[in-house]
Design a protein around this motif. Structure first.
Motif, mmCIF file in Angstrom:
data_model
loop_
_atom_site.group_PDB
_atom_site.id
_atom_site.type_symbol
_atom_site.label_atom_id
_atom_site.label_comp_id
_atom_site.label_asym_id
_atom_site.label_seq_id
_atom_site.Cartn_x
_atom_site.Cartn_y
_atom_site.Cartn_z
ATOM 1 N N ASN A 135 0.838 -1.198 0.000
ATOM 2 C CA ASN A 135 0.000 0.000 0.000
ATOM 3 C C ASN A 135 0.870 1.244 0.000
ATOM 4 O O ASN A 135 1.991 1.243 0.517
ATOM 5 N N SER A 136 0.333 2.304 -0.580
ATOM 6 C CA SER A 136 1.076 3.549 -0.739
ATOM 7 C C SER A 136 0.188 4.714 -0.331
ATOM 8 O O SER A 136 -0.944 4.525 0.117
ATOM 9 N N SER A 137 0.691 5.922 -0.513
ATOM 10 C CA SER A 137 -0.107 7.111 -0.211
ATOM 11 C C SER A 137 -1.108 7.408 -1.309
ATOM 12 O O SER A 137 -1.852 8.380 -1.230
ATOM 13 N N ASP A 138 -1.137 6.569 -2.350
ATOM 14 C CA ASP A 138 -2.106 6.711 -3.432
ATOM 15 C C ASP A 138 -3.015 5.481 -3.448
ATOM 16 O O ASP A 138 -2.978 4.659 -2.532
ATOM 17 N N ASN A 139 -3.826 5.318 -4.484
ATOM 18 C CA ASN A 139 -4.795 4.225 -4.542
ATOM 19 C C ASN A 139 -4.131 2.909 -4.946
ATOM 20 O O ASN A 139 -3.399 2.849 -5.941
ATOM 21 N N ASP A 140 -4.419 1.853 -4.192
ATOM 22 C CA ASP A 140 -3.916 0.506 -4.463
ATOM 23 C C ASP A 140 -5.108 -0.445 -4.489
ATOM 24 O O ASP A 140 -5.857 -0.524 -3.507
ATOM 25 N N ILE A 141 -5.277 -1.172 -5.589
ATOM 26 C CA ILE A 141 -6.542 -1.870 -5.832
ATOM 27 C C ILE A 141 -6.307 -3.214 -6.532
ATOM 28 O O ILE A 141 -5.190 -3.582 -6.850
ATOM 29 N N THR A 142 -7.391 -3.938 -6.773
ATOM 30 C CA THR A 142 -7.510 -5.147 -7.601
ATOM 31 C C THR A 142 -6.397 -6.161 -7.357
ATOM 32 O O THR A 142 -5.636 -6.519 -8.254
ATOM 33 N N TYR A 143 -6.325 -6.660 -6.144
ATOM 34 C CA TYR A 143 -5.363 -7.698 -5.766
ATOM 35 C C TYR A 143 -5.800 -9.039 -6.352
ATOM 36 O O TYR A 143 -6.990 -9.366 -6.389
ATOM 37 N N SER A 144 -4.829 -9.839 -6.798
ATOM 38 C CA SER A 144 -5.123 -11.206 -7.240
ATOM 39 C C SER A 144 -3.853 -12.035 -7.124
ATOM 40 O O SER A 144 -2.756 -11.499 -6.906
ATOM 41 N N GLU A 145 -3.985 -13.343 -7.264
ATOM 42 C CA GLU A 145 -2.836 -14.247 -7.200
ATOM 43 C C GLU A 145 -2.878 -15.216 -8.369
ATOM 44 O O GLU A 145 -3.960 -15.589 -8.849
#
Length: 569
Positions: free
Chosen positions: A406-416
């Motif tokens: 995660n960062s100070s901006d948007n972090d999305i759509t995790y997958s494996e």
């Protein structure tokens, strides 16, 4: 929040991340910009063209930025131009580049706009300078409250949210994990938005808003419509990408989410209502959209971001239907028989928050849940969280995946992928532009060559490091308190020209040191440094200057008139 990435969704992202939706640029006056220098006439033409493009929608912000920067080369001291460049950088990126331009605009004209400190706070935040960001967000609040800026009232709760995110960020940054990340290799990422990586065997599918100049754009933000692409893994990197064809037409967002059964896959399509989930299958190299998933979709709501574990007995999805905890919540359905599913159930208030939950992914074995959220202890916009399934089947408490995921901006759509390597999309700086797809960096195997070498005894001194975790954790808080001190002063005079000492003495005969400040063409003379409005007002009434008034300062900045005491938080 539903990460289908239609134009409307992206506007919501800007609103909640920095409130830049509909952000107006400042007017750059031709007379002040050219100032009798003919060489700047062409530069001013760039300014006018940039403004015209910006007004079309945020999809043109990168073009506007390039034109503003060309004008800046010929006139780098115009405060309105520097402000506009800062705004465009905050929208188009790299966002941390906005800081110098906004500071330059504010230094020339401290009162350039009612939201200047809010924007500077954002720029500091994107540089992970959380303490300075907090200071400017609070200065923004103080300006709004002291001057009763009614049009800026909406920034008050948003500033509070950013302040809390900055405090979360300091903690998460100080406890960063040893995980290494890298942008996905190959040609997957571009200057446009890439997101939602999904894996089917050895094939990577992802969504992108890339396009050619003449391609169709969304009317909402003038960005290109979302398209689906795929790439196969080569020996060391992903091969050339291919656009996936479907039977929905061109002006529609089309996203692959999860495998439903042996032949069918779950897709999102904006071609139905507010956006629904559909089943689709591949027929002769073209995706054929089938039936809507009736047990999930609702008529007046938007459903997306579905995920199904390998067992196939559950499906998790995101919806903005009525009755949730926030704008968008995570729901799930259970398979009751081969042809029947349960009604959608809200996953509950331990996971869903009053803010948006953006997307959801469940691990293949069904034991872990991953989702994006603007709630909980996020450090910037949307963070990615995880929770474990307990023995009784209930999901445990969500945990922030921390920095650097995660960062100070948007972090999305995790997958494996099938090997358990994770991928996600992030709007952080350092990529090719917009949202880029990042993945877990797998360390290269280390092969040690054994050699016989002579043994040399060298005395080694191991430094003893005392535990200072408590003092280190408290330092930013103390620094924040130091930097947030507001000072009230009494202004006794203001003039266009420098006042003579005798003229100042005729107005004020007291013993306080007189400070001289030149702001926006005015020479302002102030006395005293008071910690409260009440103290300053008392001195104002007794200093012998009839038209004296109280002014608020912060860190050397003159914030404006203080009409009432500021109740700090």
């Amino acid at each position: 929040m539903i990460w289908k990435f239609t134009s409307i969704v992206f506007l919501f992202v800007l609103l909640l991340s920095g409130n830049l939706t509909g952000q107006e640029l400042l007017s750059v006056k031709k007379s002040g910009f050219i100032e009798n220098e003919s060489s700047r006439k062409q530069a001013y033409a760039f300014v006018k063209e940039a403004v015209a493009l910006y007004e079309k929608g945020i999809g043109y912000a990168p073009h506007s930025l390039n034109l503003f920067l060309r004008a800046h080369k010929l006139n780098d001291n115009n405060p309105e131009l520097n402000y506009n460049i800062g705004v465009c950088y905050l929208i188009a990126g790299p966002k941390e580049e906005a800081l110098n331009y906004l500071l330059s605009a504010q230094s020339v004209n401290p009162d350039i706009s009612a939201d200047i400190h809010f924007l500077i706070g954002l720029a500091y935040k994107y540089q992970n300078n959380f303490t300075k960001a907090i200071v400017h967000f609070k200065m923004n609040k103080e300006l709004i409250e002291q001057n009763n800026y009614k049009e800026q009232k909406e920034l008050l709760p948003i500033s509070d949210k950013h302040i809390q995110e900055c405090r979360n960020g300091r903690l998460l940054l100080g406890n960063s994990t040893e995980i290494e990340l890298q942008p996905i290799e190959g040609h997957v990422n571009s200057e446009f938005d890439e997101f939602n990586p999904q894996f089917l065997d050895t094939c990577l599918f992802f969504s992108s808003r890339r396009g050619l100049e003449n391609d169709n754009r969304s009317l909402d933000d003038q960005k290109f419509f979302e398209k689906l692409f795929k790439s196969y893994k080569g020996e060391n990197r992903w091969n050339e990408i291919q656009e996936e064809k479907h039977d929905l037409g061109d002006n529609v967002n089309f996203t692959l989410f999860s495998k439903f059964d042996d032949k069918q896959f779950v897709f999102y399509s904006s071609n139905s209502g507010a956006g629904d989930l559909f089943l689709a299958e591949k027929v002769k190299d073209k995706w054929k959209i089938g039936n809507a998933i009736k047990f999930i979709n609702e008529k007046d709501s938007r459903e997306s971001s579905a995920s199904i574990p390998q067992s196939g007995d559950e499906i998790y999805f995101v919806s903005n239907r009525k009755g949730g905890f926030g704008e968008c919540d995570i729901y799930y359905c259970k398979k009751e028989s081969e042809t029947k599913w349960s009604k959608p159930m809200n996953i509950g208030g331990d996971i869903n928050t009053e803010y948006d939950e953006g997307d959801v992914f469940v691990s293949a074995d069904g034991t872990k849940l991953f989702f994006s959220s603007k709630g909980h202890n996020t450090m910037g916009g949307y963070d990615i969280f995880t929770c474990d399934r307990q023995e009784n089947g209930v999901w445990g408490k969500p945990q922030n995946l921390g920095y650097p995921i995660n960062s100070s901006d948007n972090d999305i759509t995790y997958s494996e992928d099938r090997d358990g390597v994770f991928y996600f999309a992030s709007e952080r700086s350092g990529g090719k532009g917009g949202f880029d797809i990042y993945c877990q960096k797998i360390p290269e195997p280390v092969v040690e060559e054994i050699k016989e070498e002579p043994v040399i005894n060298i005395p080694v001194t191991i430094p003893v490091v005392s535990a200072k975790s408590d003092s280190i954790a408290k330092t930013p808080e103390r620094q924040e308190l130091i930097e947030e001190d507001f000072v009230y002063r009494v202004q006794i005079a203001a003039a266009r020209k420098v006042m003579e000492p005798k003229d100042i003495f005729n107005r004020y005969k007291g013993g306080e040191v007189i400070d001289h400040l030149f702001v926006e063409g005015w020479h302002r003379y102030t006395i005293g440094e008071f910690s409260t409005f009440k103290e300053a007002a008392k001195y104002r009434d007794s200093c012998g200057v009839k038209d004296a008034f109280v002014v608020l300062f912060k860190g050397g900045y003159r914030l404006g008139l203080a009409r009432r005491p500021f109740e700090g938080n």
